[in-house]
Design an enzyme around this catalytic site. Structure first.
Site, PDB file in Angstrom:
ATOM      1  N   CYS A  83      -4.893   2.425  -3.490  1.00  0.00           N
ATOM      2  CA  CYS A  83      -3.641   2.988  -2.945  1.00  0.00           C
ATOM      3  C   CYS A  83      -2.500   1.987  -3.081  1.00  0.00           C
ATOM      4  CB  CYS A  83      -3.804   3.417  -1.486  1.00  0.00           C
ATOM      5  SG  CYS A  83      -5.049   4.664  -1.254  1.00  0.00           S
ATOM      6  N   ASP A 130       3.147  -4.503   8.137  1.00  0.00           N
ATOM      7  CA  ASP A 130       1.942  -3.699   7.992  1.00  0.00           C
ATOM      8  C   ASP A 130       0.764  -4.646   8.212  1.00  0.00           C
ATOM      9  OD1 ASP A 130      -0.367  -2.590   6.991  1.00  0.00           O
ATOM     10  OD2 ASP A 130       0.569  -1.653   5.261  1.00  0.00           O
ATOM     11  N   HIS A 137       0.875  -1.180   0.000  1.00  0.00           N
ATOM     12  CA  HIS A 137       0.000   0.000   0.000  1.00  0.00           C
ATOM     13  C   HIS A 137       0.916   1.235   0.000  1.00  0.00           C
ATOM     14  CE1 HIS A 137      -2.712   2.993   1.872  1.00  0.00           C
ATOM     15  NE2 HIS A 137      -3.707   2.223   1.497  1.00  0.00           N
TER      16      HIS A 137
HETATM   17  N1  C6P Z   1      -6.287   0.385   2.928  1.00  0.00           N
HETATM   18  C1  C6P Z   1      -8.165  -0.055   1.456  1.00  0.00           C
HETATM   19  O1  C6P Z   1      -9.292   0.171   1.027  1.00  0.00           O
HETATM   20  P1  C6P Z   1      -4.995   3.700   7.189  1.00  0.00           P
HETATM   21  O2  C6P Z   1      -5.642   4.478   6.099  1.00  0.00           O
HETATM   22  O3  C6P Z   1      -3.834   4.423   7.804  1.00  0.00           O
HETATM   23  O4  C6P Z   1      -5.947   3.158   8.195  1.00  0.00           O
HETATM   24  O5  C6P Z   1      -4.400   2.369   6.487  1.00  0.00           O
HETATM   25  C2  C6P Z   1      -3.527   2.469   5.419  1.00  0.00           C
HETATM   26  C3  C6P Z   1      -3.251   1.109   4.866  1.00  0.00           C
HETATM   27  C4  C6P Z   1      -1.986   0.572   5.026  1.00  0.00           C
HETATM   28  N2  C6P Z   1      -1.700  -0.671   4.618  1.00  0.00           N
HETATM   29  C5  C6P Z   1      -2.624  -1.449   4.028  1.00  0.00           C
HETATM   30  C6  C6P Z   1      -2.255  -2.839   3.611  1.00  0.00           C
HETATM   31  C7  C6P Z   1      -3.913  -0.965   3.839  1.00  0.00           C
HETATM   32  O6  C6P Z   1      -4.828  -1.743   3.270  1.00  0.00           O
HETATM   33  C8  C6P Z   1      -4.236   0.354   4.248  1.00  0.00           C
HETATM   34  C9  C6P Z   1      -5.580   0.946   3.987  1.00  0.00           C
HETATM   35  C10 C6P Z   1      -7.625   0.797   2.598  1.00  0.00           C
HETATM   36  O7  C6P Z   1      -7.482  -0.967   1.024  1.00  0.00           O
HETATM   37  C11 C6P Z   1      -7.751   2.246   2.279  1.00  0.00           C
HETATM   38  S1  C6P Z   1      -6.745   2.738   0.919  1.00  0.00           S
END
Ligand code: C6P
Length: 424
Positions: free
Chosen positions: A382, A218, A141
């Site tokens: 993303c 992650d 991501h």
């Molecule tokens: N993925 C998706 O729809 P946050 O936004 O900080 O809570 O998480 C970011 C993030 C980091 N790593 C991975 C593997 C993720 O999937 C995500 C967030 C969401 O797939 C929003 S783009």
């Protein structure tokens, strides 16, 4: 290199013998699922973006704001003490959920994005120098690419990328060759949000540690689908986002091994992260407070603890089995649709299922499904490098959580057939 692929397959295999998970019972706990959208029962298949919230989390937040609310760590008065106890109690709940050794290894942050930025800006800033290397994977991501890219650019270091194959599996054979004496950290996702791939993280950690290289996992897409034990994994950092594990938005967790967190400089400056301040010199607080400048997301942490307690009320093996069975069922049904191309067919997958549909743009798929009350996500998720790898701009993604059922999958399949009717 002799690569073994047992890893989370052990969990997935063990889950086959688990007691049956009662998804209908779980569904009853989530008020948002009991509504119609565009005149049809909502089918929520966007939990990888964010999960819906059980009533107990909503009630906990309401109770906190109604009767227990105050700032933490600052007041001697009754409410401040209640809020502080609840906030620090939430830290213990997270520690126990992750099976971390110490409460102080749990840092509250806004989410996975902030957790990784924190590590990049503190560990990275102090440990990475010109000519050093950071290893990530091709399926990351953006939250696990850009913070490393930023620090690498600043320091004159290099970002190196473990490639993935056409199924969306990591090409782990390349990994060990990529580690050099200049490698400062390996940062990989446990489960891919764009492909659903479950990575062989124990193997990655074993290899990296053989070269004394720390590993950040992650966990944004794993903590809600797999049992997590940071001591058993032996990862050096682990991140999670509260909103993806049935908790509130704006709260997340960075787990770090105590000796690493102690070594790292602070992240942001401000209140609560200091022991003393003069204009000449500031001494910093101990961990985890050193990393929690300013008034934290108190309600978020308390809501997250409620979510984790709720989650732990289920038999994790049964939950894993339920979600795996759903994913297998959905995969089988979608594979029967000729026009559909699955993006991500890795050996082990969890929760997310990405696809394209002949020439139909994923946003059109998402929009037409929405008109039938079916919520999926369409876009690059993303994870633009993943899209580049597969030569596509975007995918449609259905993602599952504890409250999804075969009936939801059937609705998705019927919905996709209607999309195809519109476009043929
Ligand atoms: N993925 C998706 O729809 P946050 O936004 O900080 O809570 O998480 C970011 C993030 C980091 N790593 C991975 C593997 C993720 O999937 C995500 C967030 C969401 O797939 C929003 S783009």
């Amino acid at each position: 290199m002799n690569t073994t692929w047992k890893d989370d397959t052990v969990t997935l295999a063990r889950s086959v013998n688990a007691v049956r998970f009662d998804a209908e019972k779980a569904r009853a706990d989530f008020p948002a699922l009991h509504q119609d959208v565009h005149g049809q029962r909502l089918v929520y298949l966007d939990s990888a973006a964010s999960t819906q919230k059980p009533q107990v989390v909503i009630d906990t937040l309401s109770e906190f704001y109604s009767r227990q609310y105050s700032n933490v760590h600052r007041g001697v008065h009754h409410l401040s003490q209640i809020a502080t106890d609840l906030y620090e109690g939430a830290r213990s709940t997270v520690r126990s959920f992750l099976n971390a050794r110490h409460d102080e290894e749990i840092v509250f942050v806004r989410g996975t994005t902030e957790a990784i930025n924190l590590v990049a800006q503190t560990f990275g800033r102090s440990e990475i120098g010109p000519g050093d290397e950071v290893i990530v994977s091709e399926m990351e991501h953006h939250a696990n690419i850009v913070p490393w890219q930023m620090i690498c650019q600043e320091k004159g270091a290099q970002l190196r990328v473990i490639p993935i194959d056409a199924n969306g599996d990591l090409q782990l054979d390349h990994f060990e060759e990529m580690i050099t004496p200049r490698t400062k950290i390996v940062a990989v996702t446990h489960v891919s949000n764009a492909l659903g791939t479950v990575n062989p993280v124990r193997e990655i950690i074993r290899i990296a540690h053989a070269y004394n290289v720390p590993v950040l996992l992650d966990g944004a897409q794993s903590s809600q689908h797999l049992p997590i034990d940071v001591q058993e994994l032996d990862c050096d950092f682990f991140t999670l986002s509260g909103h993806k594990i049935y908790g509130p938005t704006g709260i997340g967790v960075l787990y770090g091994k105590r000796e690493l967190l102690e070594r790292m400089p602070p992240y942001q400056g401000g209140g609560d992260m200091i022991l003393s301040v003069t204009f000449e010199k500031t001494t910093y607080n101990e961990i985890p407070y050193k990393f929690e400048a300013g008034t934290p997301n108190i309600a978020g942490a308390i809501g997250l603890a409620a979510a984790l307690k709720y989650f732990r009320g289920f038999d994790i093996d049964a939950l894993v089995a339920h979600e795996k069975e759903l994913l297998d069922y959905a995969t089988g049904r979608l594979e029967d649709i000729d026009a559909l191309r699955m993006i991500g067919t890795a050996r082990e997958r969890a929760s997310s299922l990405s696809f394209t549909l002949c020439a139909v743009h994923p946003h059109d798929i998402g929009t037409i499904l929405d008109k039938q009350g079916i919520a999926i996500r369409a876009g690059h998720h993303c994870a633009q490098p993943v899209m580049q790898k597969f030569g596509i701009p975007a995918t449609a993604r259905a993602s599952f959580a504890m409250y999804n059922t075969r009936e939801d999958v059937d609705r998705l399949v019927e919905g996709i057939k209607q999309v195809l009717e519109v476009f043929t």
